[in-house]
Design an enzyme around this catalytic site. Sequence first.
Site, PDB file in Angstrom:
ATOM      1  N   ALA A 120      71.368  59.806  76.849  1.00 43.28           N
ATOM      2  CA  ALA A 120      70.786  59.527  76.288  1.00 43.28           C
ATOM      3  C   ALA A 120      70.119  61.631  76.260  1.00 43.28           C
ATOM      4  O   ALA A 120      69.554  61.704  77.027  1.00 43.28           O
ATOM      5  CB  ALA A 120      69.247  59.364  76.289  1.00 43.28           C
TER       6      ALA A 120
ATOM      7  N   GLY B  18      61.387  64.408  79.683  1.00 42.23           N
ATOM      8  CA  GLY B  18      62.534  63.403  80.365  1.00 42.23           C
ATOM      9  C   GLY B  18      62.676  62.405  79.248  1.00 42.23           C
ATOM     10  O   GLY B  18      62.043  62.544  78.192  1.00 42.23           O
ATOM     11  N   ASN B  19      63.044  61.169  79.389  1.00 40.54           N
ATOM     12  CA  ASN B  19      63.425  60.231  78.891  1.00 40.54           C
ATOM     13  C   ASN B  19      63.835  58.848  79.868  1.00 40.54           C
ATOM     14  O   ASN B  19      64.353  59.479  80.907  1.00 40.54           O
ATOM     15  CB  ASN B  19      64.625  60.189  77.681  1.00 40.54           C
ATOM     16  CG  ASN B  19      65.847  60.721  77.706  1.00 40.54           C
ATOM     17  OD1 ASN B  19      66.897  59.391  78.556  1.00 40.54           O
ATOM     18  ND2 ASN B  19      66.545  61.840  77.806  1.00 40.54           N
ATOM     19  N   ARG B  20      63.877  58.094  79.150  1.00 42.20           N
ATOM     20  CA  ARG B  20      63.781  56.469  79.472  1.00 42.20           C
ATOM     21  C   ARG B  20      65.446  56.147  80.522  1.00 42.20           C
ATOM     22  O   ARG B  20      65.080  54.863  80.831  1.00 42.20           O
ATOM     23  CB  ARG B  20      62.582  55.049  79.440  1.00 42.20           C
ATOM     24  CG  ARG B  20      61.781  56.114  79.332  1.00 42.20           C
ATOM     25  CD  ARG B  20      60.988  54.675  78.549  1.00 42.20           C
ATOM     26  NE  ARG B  20      59.275  55.282  78.248  1.00 42.20           N
ATOM     27  CZ  ARG B  20      58.735  54.518  78.757  1.00 42.20           C
ATOM     28  NH1 ARG B  20      58.197  55.161  80.325  1.00 42.20           N
ATOM     29  NH2 ARG B  20      57.585  56.058  79.385  1.00 42.20           N
ATOM     30  N   SER B  21      66.148  56.404  80.155  1.00 42.26           N
ATOM     31  CA  SER B  21      67.382  56.765  80.297  1.00 42.26           C
ATOM     32  C   SER B  21      67.990  56.085  81.746  1.00 42.26           C
ATOM     33  O   SER B  21      67.970  57.461  82.418  1.00 42.26           O
ATOM     34  CB  SER B  21      68.438  57.011  78.910  1.00 42.26           C
ATOM     35  OG  SER B  21      70.180  56.643  79.955  1.00 42.26           O
TER      36      SER B  21
END
Length: 225
Positions: A96, A29-32
């Site tokens: 993102a 995953g990512n930090r968005s």
Amino acid sequence: RAAPDLAGRHVVISAGGTREAIDPVRFIGNRSSGLQGYALARTAVARGARVTVVAANVALPDPAGARVVAVESAAQMRAAVLEAAEDADAVVMAAAVADFRPADYRDSKIKKVPGAEPEPIRLVKNPDILAELSARPRGGQVVVGFAAETDDVLNAGREKLARKGCDLLVVNEVGADLAFGRPDNAAVVLAADGAETPVPRGPKEDLADVVWDLVAERLKPGAGA
Ligand code: C5P
């Protein structure tokens, strides 16, 4: 600012960050956070638009007056965005989207094997939704991308705008305490026609309103209500 300059328009906004499953319990995953996408949705509603938000893993209250389609992965986001984009006047890809996903999804949880090293996870490329949206025949539909960069932000943005083929690209610098999960943002909006609009650090709504100003200028007249 309450001018209903988007009345009669349908706008599609992607928000949040995709998750690419590794096994039933794990993902990449990512930090968005979805804050910028939701600010775009609220401001578009305030300006009179019909708003569809394709939200990937956003833990925020739904923006009032918008339709929210929840997705998890890039593949799901692609399907939902392309469908919603069919009758849209503008599409803003604020999400993102993971560039890569695990090549093989494991149906069962990957186990530790005592004494053995873990298996590597092989990645494959995800489809680039923004590039695909931009390349379709789109009859005046305005397509907007976002680019979070850490280095040589402006040049990276100009190169990305040309490569993706979108009309507008919002470039912002990200880093330890910049942008992600924060209520404020600073950016430059680059246009395919060469215009460059700096937006000073401020609430994500302010950046959203600049994006809608630039979108509204580029919409074909008459199509709205
Ligand atoms: O290439 P990069 O990920 O930096 O591009 C960011 C922009 O492209 C964002 O607008 C994002 O929503 C979009 N994107 C996409 N599909 C991908 C990767 C990024 O639509 N697979």
